[in-house]
Design a protein around this motif. Structure first.
Motif, short mmCIF file in Angstrom:
data_model
loop_
_atom_site.label_atom_id
_atom_site.label_comp_id
_atom_site.label_asym_id
_atom_site.label_seq_id
_atom_site.Cartn_x
_atom_site.Cartn_y
_atom_site.Cartn_z
N ARG A 23 60.12 49.83 40.77
CA ARG A 23 59.05 49.01 41.32
C ARG A 23 57.69 49.66 41.08
N GLY A 48 62.40 37.62 48.24
CA GLY A 48 61.72 37.41 46.98
C GLY A 48 62.31 38.34 45.92
N ARG A 49 62.31 37.86 44.67
CA ARG A 49 62.87 38.66 43.59
C ARG A 49 62.06 38.46 42.32
N VAL A 50 61.69 39.58 41.70
CA VAL A 50 61.09 39.58 40.36
C VAL A 50 61.98 40.48 39.53
N GLU A 54 63.80 43.33 44.57
CA GLU A 54 63.79 42.38 45.67
C GLU A 54 62.95 42.89 46.82
N PRO A 70 55.04 43.11 47.86
CA PRO A 70 56.11 42.58 46.99
C PRO A 70 55.84 42.94 45.53
N MET A 75 57.82 35.37 41.08
CA MET A 75 58.80 35.69 42.11
C MET A 75 59.59 34.45 42.52
N GLN A 76 60.90 34.54 42.40
CA GLN A 76 61.77 33.50 42.92
C GLN A 76 62.04 33.81 44.39
N TYR A 110 68.35 31.97 45.04
CA TYR A 110 67.20 32.10 44.16
C TYR A 110 67.20 30.97 43.13
N ALA A 115 59.36 29.13 43.77
CA ALA A 115 58.83 30.35 43.16
C ALA A 115 57.32 30.40 43.30
N ARG A 117 53.83 32.97 41.78
CA ARG A 117 53.37 34.10 40.97
C ARG A 117 52.54 35.00 41.88
#
Length: 138
Positions: A23, A48-50, A54, A70, A75-76, A110, A115, A117
């Motif tokens: 990260r 949230g996940r990129v 997470e 985050p 990000m989903q 997800y 989602a 940005r």
């Protein structure tokens, strides 16, 4: 004895220097309010996940969430419900209780349909969900 201690210290340094997080250092937060059919969602967790990174935050009784630092990027999101209240406990009818099945299944996993940005800083993203299933072509 002294050489083995020095070797151990060097190995520890090499191992610890290679364990940096994937990260990136970000500063800021993503926050907003979640409603379902216009009613405040009264609890749960938002994730949230990129990529493989997470983050998560709680949804309070006012429907507000907060994700601190985050990951940057597209990000989903997914929303997980809280368990139902015990029998006999009065539920505020002016709110959408997550345990009543009002969170659509597609928002509990997800997906690209939920989602945002995240570009850093203080970013607000309100989420309006619909418990109604939409029919294709309608």
């Amino acid at each position: 004895m002294q050489k083995s201690a020095q070797l151990l210290l060097v190995c520890f340094f090499l191992i610890s220097s290679g364990c940096e997080s994937k990260r990136e250092n970000t500063s800021g937060n993503l926050s907003g309010k979640i409603t379902v059919d216009g009613k405040v969602l009264t609890g749960g967790t938002i994730f949230g996940r990129v990529g493989e990174i997470e983050c998560s935050g709680f949804i309070n009784f006012q429907g507000e969430y907060f994700l601190e630092n985050p990951p940057l990027g597209d990000m989903q999101l997914k929303i997980v419900a809280v368990p139902p209240p015990p029998p006999g406990l009065e539920v505020n009818t002016g709110s959408a209780n997550a345990s009543q099945g009002l969170i659509p299944l597609e928002n509990q996993n997800y997906s690209k349909s939920l989602a945002v940005r995240f570009e850093g800083g203080l970013q607000k993203f309100d989420i309006e969900l619909s418990s109604k299933k939409t029919q294709p072509g309608k």
